[in-house]
Design a protein around this motif. Structure first.
Motif, PDB file in Angstrom:
ATOM      1  N   ILE A  19       0.850  -1.197   0.000  1.00 39.22           N
ATOM      2  CA  ILE A  19       0.000   0.000   0.000  1.00 39.22           C
ATOM      3  C   ILE A  19       0.877   1.235   0.000  1.00 39.22           C
ATOM      4  N   ARG A  20       0.538   2.177  -0.855  1.00 39.41           N
ATOM      5  CA  ARG A  20       1.300   3.426  -0.964  1.00 39.41           C
ATOM      6  C   ARG A  20       1.434   4.089   0.410  1.00 39.41           C
ATOM      7  N   GLY A  21       2.674   4.371   0.769  1.00 37.05           N
ATOM      8  CA  GLY A  21       2.935   5.050   2.042  1.00 37.05           C
ATOM      9  C   GLY A  21       3.057   4.123   3.234  1.00 37.05           C
ATOM     10  N   LYS A  22       2.680   2.853   3.063  1.00 35.77           N
ATOM     11  CA  LYS A  22       2.729   1.899   4.192  1.00 35.77           C
ATOM     12  C   LYS A  22       3.705   0.754   3.957  1.00 35.77           C
ATOM     13  N   GLY A  23       3.986   0.449   2.688  1.00 33.99           N
ATOM     14  CA  GLY A  23       4.837  -0.698   2.378  1.00 33.99           C
ATOM     15  C   GLY A  23       4.024  -1.982   2.282  1.00 33.99           C
ATOM     16  N   ILE A  24       4.688  -3.124   2.459  1.00 30.63           N
ATOM     17  CA  ILE A  24       3.995  -4.412   2.345  1.00 30.63           C
ATOM     18  C   ILE A  24       3.152  -4.650   3.584  1.00 30.63           C
ATOM     19  N   VAL A  25       1.854  -4.810   3.378  1.00 28.65           N
ATOM     20  CA  VAL A  25       0.939  -4.983   4.515  1.00 28.65           C
ATOM     21  C   VAL A  25       0.408  -6.410   4.607  1.00 28.65           C
ATOM     22  N   MET A  26       0.631  -7.199   3.554  1.00 27.14           N
ATOM     23  CA  MET A  26       0.089  -8.557   3.571  1.00 27.14           C
ATOM     24  C   MET A  26       0.926  -9.500   2.711  1.00 27.14           C
ATOM     25  N   ARG A  27       1.117 -10.712   3.236  1.00 29.19           N
ATOM     26  CA  ARG A  27       1.839 -11.752   2.513  1.00 29.19           C
ATOM     27  C   ARG A  27       1.111 -13.051   2.819  1.00 29.19           C
ATOM     28  N   GLU A  28       0.355 -13.565   1.858  1.00 29.37           N
ATOM     29  CA  GLU A  28      -0.479 -14.748   2.105  1.00 29.37           C
ATOM     30  C   GLU A  28      -0.310 -15.754   0.965  1.00 29.37           C
ATOM     31  N   PRO A  29      -0.431 -17.061   1.257  1.00 32.44           N
ATOM     32  CA  PRO A  29      -0.373 -18.055   0.176  1.00 32.44           C
ATOM     33  C   PRO A  29      -1.543 -17.893  -0.803  1.00 32.44           C
ATOM     34  N   SER A  30      -1.292 -18.187  -2.091  1.00 36.69           N
ATOM     35  CA  SER A  30      -2.349 -18.090  -3.120  1.00 36.69           C
ATOM     36  C   SER A  30      -3.185 -19.365  -3.103  1.00 36.69           C
ATOM     37  N   VAL A  31      -3.958 -19.534  -2.059  1.00 38.16           N
ATOM     38  CA  VAL A  31      -4.765 -20.763  -1.905  1.00 38.16           C
ATOM     39  C   VAL A  31      -6.185 -20.383  -1.482  1.00 38.16           C
ATOM     40  N   VAL A  32      -7.158 -21.076  -2.080  1.00 37.48           N
ATOM     41  CA  VAL A  32      -8.570 -20.870  -1.720  1.00 37.48           C
ATOM     42  C   VAL A  32      -9.163 -22.231  -1.376  1.00 37.48           C
ATOM     43  N   ALA A  33      -9.884 -22.316  -0.251  1.00 38.55           N
ATOM     44  CA  ALA A  33     -10.566 -23.567   0.120  1.00 38.55           C
ATOM     45  C   ALA A  33     -12.052 -23.409  -0.191  1.00 38.55           C
ATOM     46  N   ILE A  34     -12.613 -24.405  -0.903  1.00 39.69           N
ATOM     47  CA  ILE A  34     -14.030 -24.317  -1.282  1.00 39.69           C
ATOM     48  C   ILE A  34     -14.791 -25.560  -0.808  1.00 39.69           C
ATOM     49  N   ASN A  35     -16.100 -25.352  -0.551  1.00 44.37           N
ATOM     50  CA  ASN A  35     -16.958 -26.428  -0.084  1.00 44.37           C
ATOM     51  C   ASN A  35     -17.876 -26.871  -1.219  1.00 44.37           C
ATOM     52  N   SER A  36     -17.658 -28.080  -1.741  1.00 43.97           N
ATOM     53  CA  SER A  36     -18.442 -28.544  -2.890  1.00 43.97           C
ATOM     54  C   SER A  36     -19.880 -28.886  -2.512  1.00 43.97           C
ATOM     55  N   ASN A  37     -20.158 -29.078  -1.221  1.00 45.40           N
ATOM     56  CA  ASN A  37     -21.536 -29.371  -0.785  1.00 45.40           C
ATOM     57  C   ASN A  37     -22.409 -28.126  -0.791  1.00 45.40           C
ATOM     58  N   GLU A  38     -21.772 -26.949  -0.820  1.00 42.04           N
ATOM     59  CA  GLU A  38     -22.523 -25.685  -0.765  1.00 42.04           C
ATOM     60  C   GLU A  38     -22.203 -24.805  -1.963  1.00 42.04           C
ATOM     61  N   ASP A  39     -22.429 -25.335  -3.173  1.00 43.34           N
ATOM     62  CA  ASP A  39     -22.199 -24.598  -4.426  1.00 43.34           C
ATOM     63  C   ASP A  39     -20.799 -23.998  -4.510  1.00 43.34           C
ATOM     64  N   ASN A  40     -19.822 -24.777  -4.094  1.00 44.94           N
ATOM     65  CA  ASN A  40     -18.419 -24.319  -4.153  1.00 44.94           C
ATOM     66  C   ASN A  40     -18.184 -22.977  -3.458  1.00 44.94           C
ATOM     67  N   GLN A  41     -18.830 -22.833  -2.321  1.00 42.94           N
ATOM     68  CA  GLN A  41     -18.673 -21.622  -1.485  1.00 42.94           C
ATOM     69  C   GLN A  41     -17.241 -21.553  -0.947  1.00 42.94           C
TER      70      GLN A  41
END
Length: 334
Positions: A19-41
């Motif tokens: 973020i401009r003026g703040k530097g790196i504010v977040m570093r997270e893995p590129s992973v998403v967990a989805i639930n196939s029982n609930e329309d891939n929520q």
């Protein structure tokens, strides 16, 4: 309400937000967990989702929406981006101006997919910046000068190699061989040599703990837990740093060959600059023990790993945003 500027390193393995003026504010893995029982929520994003890899019930899947540096699942890339942007800036701001970096070899269609996903995630304005340029800026190189600089950025999905001069890329190559391929090579090796089945997360842990690209005198050993394919039971298998180096031989050789190929195509004046200045390495893959020394020996050039190698692309993307002038062009104030 204020508008803000954001730089995003949209990586195959992780997403970094600047973020401009703040530097790196977040570093997270590129992973998403989805639930196939609930329309891939979507049930989890980032680190929380990464912890679920290989440990979920059948109805929950942990997926990586980016593969080899490009979007492989548009829908979940957009949701992941939206989640990270909102978490980073909260809801106090108007739609932000966002710069996103992509590998140097992506097609126009792949670039458009990144732009569209970023707009859908809530951007007011989107700028695409090529990874080697961002990595060079983040490593502290003044790319505006008429001097050749060579950057090798090894991420999770791609290895980007570029010679940069006067703010642009003169020669480049992008190969889909990087950190993920190192991990896959270790998984294959363990299965073939020891009949041991391990997951990619375990392979990554082994790579970080005892992996190396260069033969050192000191041999390190580590116990690797996995499932024996013959007995079907969990076992502990001791492996050495020599084993892991052998396992990664093929992808490491591909990286060295690609660097050699770019140097061969570099104009003579710029090649002379690189001989004088050396090669700068960035990205998480550049931290593999001994990789800089192996490249140095093969090329006969000095090789330096950037100070904060993992964050270079994000820092460079952020600085790009900070130096955008009113008409959307990048300028460096001297």
């Amino acid at each position: 309400m204020l508008s803000t500027s954001i730089g995003i390193d949209l990586g195959t393995a992780s997403v970094l937000v600047y973020i401009r003026g703040k530097g790196i504010v977040m570093r997270e893995p590129s992973v998403v967990a989805i639930n196939s029982n609930e329309d891939n929520q979507v049930v989890a994003v980032g680190e929380e989702a990464r912890r679920m890899i290989g440990r979920t019930p059948s109805n929950i899947r942990a997926i990586r929406p980016l593969r080899d540096g490009v979007i492989s699942d548009y829908q979940y890339t957009e949701k992941m981006l939206k989640y990270f942007i909102q978490r980073a800036i909260g809801r106090r701001f108007l739609k932000p101006v966002i710069a996103v970096c992509v590998p140097s070899g992506v097609t126009d269609v792949e670039k458009k997919a990144v732009m569209d996903a970023t707009y859908q995630a809530g951007a007011r304005e989107v700028h695409i910046i090529e990874e080697p340029i961002a990595a060079a800026i983040g490593a502290g190189i003044d790319i505006s000068k008429p001097v050749g600089s060579m950057v090798v950025d090894i991420g999770g999905g791609t290895c980007d190699i570029a010679v940069i001069s006067l703010g642009g890329i003169v020669v480049s190559d992008s190969i889909k061989v990087a950190g993920d391929r190192f991990d896959e090579a270790i998984v294959r090796f363990m299965r073939k040599r020891y009949n041991l089945l391990i997951g990619e997360r375990t392979a990554e842990d082994v790579k970080i703990a005892i992996g190396s690209a260069y033969s050192f005198d000191e041999k390190r050993t580590m116990d690797v837990r996995g499932r024996n394919l013959v007995s079907g039971l969990p076992v502990n298998q001791p492996v050495t740093s020599d084993d892991i180096r052998d396992a990664m031989q093929e992808p490491i050789s591909a990286v060295v060959e690609a660097i050699h190929g770019v140097l061969e195509r570099t104009p003579p004046e710029l090649a002379a600059d690189i001989y004088e200045r050396g090669i700068i390495m960035t990205g998480g893959g550049s931290l593999l023990t001994g990789l800089d020394r192996l490249i140095q020996d093969n090329m006969g050039l000095d090789v330096f790993v950037a100070e904060d190698a993992i964050s270079c692309v994000a820092i460079g993307t952020g600085r790009f945003v900070e130096h955008l002038n009113g008409d959307g062009h990048f300028q460096i104030n001297h």
